[in-house]
Design an enzyme around this catalytic site. Structure first.
Site, PDB file in Angstrom:
ATOM      1  N   ASP A 196      -2.710   5.927  -3.465  1.00 45.08           N
ATOM      2  CA  ASP A 196      -1.130   5.480  -2.549  1.00 45.08           C
ATOM      3  C   ASP A 196      -0.803   4.568  -3.636  1.00 45.08           C
ATOM      4  O   ASP A 196      -1.326   4.326  -5.210  1.00 45.08           O
ATOM      5  CB  ASP A 196      -2.157   5.212  -1.581  1.00 45.08           C
ATOM      6  CG  ASP A 196      -2.322   3.967  -1.889  1.00 45.08           C
ATOM      7  OD1 ASP A 196      -3.432   3.599  -3.016  1.00 45.08           O
ATOM      8  OD2 ASP A 196      -2.882   2.916  -0.613  1.00 45.08           O
ATOM      9  N   SER A 224       0.855  -1.548   0.218  1.00 46.78           N
ATOM     10  CA  SER A 224      -0.108  -0.011  -0.118  1.00 46.78           C
ATOM     11  C   SER A 224       1.135   1.726  -0.174  1.00 46.78           C
ATOM     12  O   SER A 224       1.123   1.598  -1.141  1.00 46.78           O
ATOM     13  CB  SER A 224      -1.053   0.323   0.849  1.00 46.78           C
ATOM     14  OG  SER A 224      -2.439   1.236   1.467  1.00 46.78           O
ATOM     15  N   ASP A 241      -0.841   1.060  -4.228  1.00 42.19           N
ATOM     16  CA  ASP A 241      -1.530  -0.185  -4.742  1.00 42.19           C
ATOM     17  C   ASP A 241      -3.664   0.503  -5.312  1.00 42.19           C
ATOM     18  O   ASP A 241      -3.902   0.407  -5.155  1.00 42.19           O
ATOM     19  CB  ASP A 241      -1.931  -1.078  -3.815  1.00 42.19           C
ATOM     20  CG  ASP A 241      -2.853  -0.706  -2.713  1.00 42.19           C
ATOM     21  OD1 ASP A 241      -3.066  -0.014  -2.225  1.00 42.19           O
ATOM     22  OD2 ASP A 241      -3.304  -1.818  -1.790  1.00 42.19           O
TER      23      ASP A 241
END
Length: 483
Positions: A248, A107, A250
Site C-alpha cells: 500500500d 496509507s 506507506d
C-alpha cells in the site's frame, strides 16, 4: 483537566487523517501538532530529536515543513529522511535514539487525503493515553512552553536512510539463502516503497518486475497497490511469475498473488508464517494475534495446528499492544498488516513478503501450494457512509434489534460485526458463516437498516438548514468479498 477524561478528536485508529489542506490535515494543525508533540516528548536534559518521513503525496511537501517548524520551535532537532515506508520510520526512530518518529501518510487512501502517524522512542505507535496527552497540549496555551531563540532545534537530512532500512529488511531473510530463480512482480502503489522494495528483492537474487514505481504526487494507490490487485494478478500470469506482491501507499501492509493469479490476503499470510515458525520452534507462546475481522477459517486452522488465535479490536497498533502483553511475536490483520516483532515494531509489507518467500525457498513449493492454508468461511463486508453531521446509527434501537436478530439466525456457526471506521465516515458491516447465501442476506439486511437510520438522522440534522434538502444523504454501501 484530566488527560484520561479527554475525548480524542484528532486521532483515529491510525494517527490523524483527513483531506489535504483542510482541517485537521492543514499546515496550521501540523505546526501545532509539532509544537505539542515536541513538548510532550521533551523530557530530560539531552538534546531531543525527531525523525520525519513521508510517502509520495503532493501534500507531503506542505505538511513536512509545517511539522518541522513546530518541532524546531519546541526545541527539537529534526532529521528528515524523505519518502520511506512507515516501518522504516519506526526502525530509524529506535536506531537513531530519537525521542519521536513521524510518518506523513494516509496509507491506502487516495492522494487527496493525508495523515500523520507518531512513534515513540521505542518505535511503537503511541497509546491512546499518549495521543490524548498531545491533544490536551494542542488545546492549551503553547506559547509559554516553546524554546527560546538560543534553544531552537535544527533540521538536517539523513542521506543513507534508505540503505539502513534495506539492510535491516534483508537481514530478516534466512542467512545463506537467496531468491535466485524466482521471478517476482512487485506493485509499489506509487508510494513510499517505490525504490526500496524492488531493490531489496533484486539484491536477494530475484528477477524483479516492478510496477507502481513512478510516483508523481497524484497517482499513489490509484488503480494499483494492495487495495487494487487486479492488475498485479494479470501481470503475474502474463510474465509467468512465481509470486506477486502488492504494497500500500506507506508499505506497512501487503497482499500477495500466487502464480495462478489468485489473491492471498493477510489471514492466509498469517497462516503460512505461523505454520512455518511453529515447525521451526520460533513461534512464541503458540499464539497468533489478529483482529475481530480475521476469518473464522484462520482460527479453526490454527486450532488444528495446536495454536491459539487471540483477537483484538481493529487497528494494527492494538494487535501490537496485545502481542507485547502476552509475549507473542506474530500478529496481523486480514487487510495485510503483518507484525513480526522479531524484526519490526509495526506492520511491514516487505518483511512480511520475505517471510513468505523464505517458506517458498525452503520448501521448494509453488506459491499456490504454500499460500492456501485453509478454506475461508464465506465473509462479506459492506461499507455504509454516514452523512456529514449525523451521529453514528449503530446505537439506534432499530439497528440494535436487527443485529440481535441477525446473530440469532447465524447461531454458533457464524458471527456479525458492526463497527465505525476509525479513519473514514463509514460504518463497516461484516458477517460470516458457512452458508454464503445467508451471509449475503444478513449483511444486505443490516446495511439497509443502518443506511435508513443514517438517512433519517441526517434529515433531522439538516431539517430547516437553508439550501439543503430534508433527509438528503449520500449513504451508500459497496459489497466486497473479504474472504
Amino acid at each position: 483537566m484530566s488527560i484520561a477524561k479527554i475525548e480524542r478528536r484528532l486521532f483515529g485508529t491510525d494517527g490523524i487523517r483527513g483531506i489535504a489542506n483542510r482541517d485537521p490535515m492543514d499546515a496550521a494543525t501540523a505546526l501545532r501538532l509539532g509544537q505539542a508533540a515536541g513538548r510532550y516528548f521533551s523530557r530530560g536534559e539531552h538534546r531531543h530529536r525527531v525523525v520525519i518521513g513521508k510517502d509520495t503525496r503532493l501534500s507531503g511537501y506542505m505538511l513536512e515543513p509545517a511539522l518541522t517548524a513546530g518541532f524546531i520551535g519546541a526545541g527539537m532537532d529534526v532529521v528528515l529522511v524523505g519518502p520511506l515506508p512507515t516501518p522504516a520510520i519506526a526502525l530509524l526512530t529506535r536506531s537513531l535514539r530519537a525521542d519521536l518518529g513521524v510518518m506523513i501518510s494516509a496509507s491506502h487512501n487516495p492522494f487527496e487525503d493525508n495523515g500523520i502517524k507518531l512513534f515513540g522512542p521505542d518505535g511503537l505507535k503511541l497509546s491512546d493515553a499518549q495521543e490524548a496527552g498531545i491533544e490536551a497540549l494542542m488545546a492549551a496555551d503553547l506559547s509559554q512552553g516553546l524554546a527560546g531563540p538560543a534553544t531552537l532545534g535544527r533540521a538536517s537530512r539523513l542521506k543513507d536512510a534508505p540503505g539502513r532500512y534495506m539492510e535491516a529488511a534483508k537481514a530478516s531473510f534466512p542467512k545463506g539463502r537467496s531468491l535466485e530463480g524466482l521471478r517476482i512482480v512487485v506493485d509499489c502503489a506509487n508510494g513510499a516503497a517505490y525504490h526500496v522494495a524492488p531493490t531489496v528483492l533484486w539484491e536477494l537474487g530475484a528477477d524483479v518486475v516492478s510496477v507502481g514505481d513512478a510516483p508523481d504526487g497524484f497517482n499513489i494507490n490509484k488503480e494499483c497497490g494492495s487495495t487494487a490487485p487486479a492488475r498485479l494478478a494479470e501481470l503475474v500470469k502474463e510474465r509467468r511469475a512465481d509470486l506477486g506482491i502488492a504494497l500500500d501507499g506507506d508499505a506497512d501492509r501487503l497482499v500477495l498473488c500466487d502464480e495462478q493469479g489468485r489473491i492471498v490476503d493477510g489471514d492466509q499470510i498469517l497462516a503460512v508464517v505461523a505454520g512455518s515458525w511453529k515447525r521451526q520452534g520460533r513461534l512464541q507462546g503458540d499464539t497468533v494475534v489478529a483482529t475481530v475481522m480475521s476469518n473464522l477459517g484462520l482460527e479453526r486452522h490454527l486450532q488444528d495446528l495446536g495454536l491459539r488465535l487471540e483477537r483484538t479490536k481493529v487497528g494494527d497498533r492494538y494487535v501490537a499492544e496485545r502481542m507485547r502483553e502476552i509475549g507473542c511475536n506474530l500478529g496481523g490483520e486480514q487487510s495485510g498488516h503483518l507484525i513480526m516483532s522479531d524484526f519490526a515494531t509495526t506492520g511491514d509489507g516487505l518483511i512480511g513478503t520475505l517471510q513468505v518467500l523464505a517458506v517458498l525457498v525452503e520448501e521448494k513449493r509453488l506459491a499456490s501450494e504454500v499460500c492456501r492454508c485453509f478454506q475461508p468461511l464465506p465473509q462479506r463486508l459492506v461499507n455504509v457512509r454516514v452523512p456529514d453531521g449525523a451521529a453514528s446509527p449503530i446505537a439506534h434501537v432499530q439497528v440494535q434489534e436487527a443485529i440481535v436478530a441477525a446473530e440469532a439466525r447465524l447461531g454458533r456457526s457464524g458471527r456479525v460485526l458492526i463497527r465505525a471506521s476509525g479513519t473514514e465516515p463509514l460504518i463497516r458491516v461484516m458477517a460470516e458463516a458457512e452458508d454464503e447465501a445467508l451471509v449475503v442476506e444478513t449483511v444486505e439486511g443490516l446495511a439497509a437498516r443502518i443506511r435508513a437510520c443514517a438517512a433519517a438522522e441526517a434529515g433531522a440534522v439538516t431539517d430547516g438548514k437553508k439550501g439543503r434538502q430534508k433527509g438528503a444523504s449520500d449513504a451508500t454501501g459497496q459489497l466486497v468479498t473479504a474472504a
